[in-house]
Design an enzyme around this catalytic site. Structure first.
Site, PDB file in Angstrom:
ATOM      1  CB  SER A 172      -0.898   0.019   1.241  1.00 52.44           C
ATOM      2  OG  SER A 172      -1.516   1.294   1.402  1.00 52.44           O
ATOM      3  CE1 TYR A 184      -4.203  -2.064   4.952  1.00 47.73           C
ATOM      4  CE2 TYR A 184      -3.213   0.082   4.527  1.00 47.73           C
ATOM      5  CZ  TYR A 184      -3.760  -1.094   4.059  1.00 47.73           C
ATOM      6  OH  TYR A 184      -3.865  -1.315   2.713  1.00 47.73           O
TER       7      TYR A 184
END
Length: 325
Positions: A172, A184
């Site tokens: 990401s 995350y």
């Protein structure tokens, strides 16, 4: 008197830059032959990028092996694809499930080996202040996004080495820039480090490793209702002291910013899956792909700025705690 030499220097640099991008464009258009003989195993195919990629590669004629978390997701995928595509139930957080899926893949690819492994399975939780969270909150996301990916990769590497194939890891843009707390970004930073080291390690065996670093896209993980419910659940578990620090309006202010940005998030998942397909089928794949306008023109440039500037941008653009100094 330096005008002419300087002009010539910039002209030479422009020509060299143009030749470089022309050569890269030419090389990246070269596609492998005999794609119909190549097996690709994809994790996280119930929905989102994995589901879209499985259907896309199936249309290209590749032999897709799709790992799904649920039988319902596997059945829906089989109904949307050709008879070439096969599914297996896979929970990347359970070593016995990974081992069983690896044996299943081995039986199907045989001596040809596994051309492509796409580590796509992942989860997301709202990127809230770290003070709201517990160790278990961090472990839950690391177990899927990082440790599960590592387990699957190590289990299938012998088959990938045999085919001198490709490993494609879905990271990401938040693996390049940590704007919020939570697990995350930590998990995606880990994916970046694992992929970099794996790429350098496997180049001796003819295996190429690529990373996909998307910006924000509209998927099941980023739907507004899911984010709101998760935010509220995390807020409810925080201590009274932390609630007093941040105040009851913090969630509303945070969601207001997300709602302002959400219309800018692309819904076209092909922007991501086309990068995945290129990493698997191109003769000369890239090391990193950054699909999404926000990844290319906002977050990646921010990641190269001095930390103090990024800190100021976050400070002024995001909600402030009620008891901020």
């Amino acid at each position: 008197m330096f005008t002419v030499p300087c002009t010539a220097m910039w002209l030479h640099l422009a020509v060299l830059g143009g030749l470089f991008y022309l050569l890269r464009w030419y090389l990246e258009r070269q596609v492998l032959s005999h794609l119909q003989d190549k097996f690709v195993f994809i994790t996280g195919c119930d929905s989102g990028f994995g589901n879209k990629l499985a259907r896309q590669l199936d249309l290209r004629g590749l032999r897709v092996l799709a790992g799904c978390l649920t039988e319902q997701g596997a059945e829906q995928l089989r109904n949307q694809t050709s008879g070439r595509l096969q599914t297996v139930i896979l929970d990347v957080t359970k070593t016995e499930s990974v081992a069983a899926a690896s044996e299943w893949v081995k039986e199907r690819v045989g001596d040809r080996g596994l051309w492509g492994l796409v580590n796509n399975a992942g989860i997301s939780t709202p990127m809230v202040p770290n003070q709201w969270l517990t160790k278990q909150d961090f472990m839950k996301i690391l177990d899927v996004n990082l440790l599960g990916m590592i387990d699957v990769t190590l289990s299938l590497l012998p088959l990938v080495r045999k085919a001198r194939g490709r490993v494609v890891n879905v990271s990401s843009v938040m693996g390049r820039l940590a704007l919020f707390g939570g697990g995350y970004s930590i998990s995606k930073y880990g994916v970046e480090a694992f992929s970099d080291s794996l790429r350098r390690e496997l180049c001796y065996f003819g295996v190429k490793v690529a990373m996909i670093e998307p910006g924000y896209f509209i998927t099941n993980m980023t739907q507004g209702g899911n984010i709101h419910e998760s935010l509220r659940a995390l807020w409810n578990q925080t201590s009274p002291e932390v609630k007093e620090l941040y105040g009851d309006n913090f969630i509303a202010d945070f969601l207001k910013i997300l709602n302002m940005l959400k219309p800018l998030w692309p819904q076209n998942l092909s922007l991501v899956t086309n990068c995945m397909e290129h990493a698997l089928t191109a003769c000369h794949p890239r090391t990193r792909y950054s699909p999404g306008w926000d990844a290319k023109f906002l977050y990646l440039p921010m990641s190269y700025l001095p930390s103090v500037l990024v800190d100021l941008m976050v400070y002024w653009c995001y909600p402030q705690p009620a008891k901020a100094l």
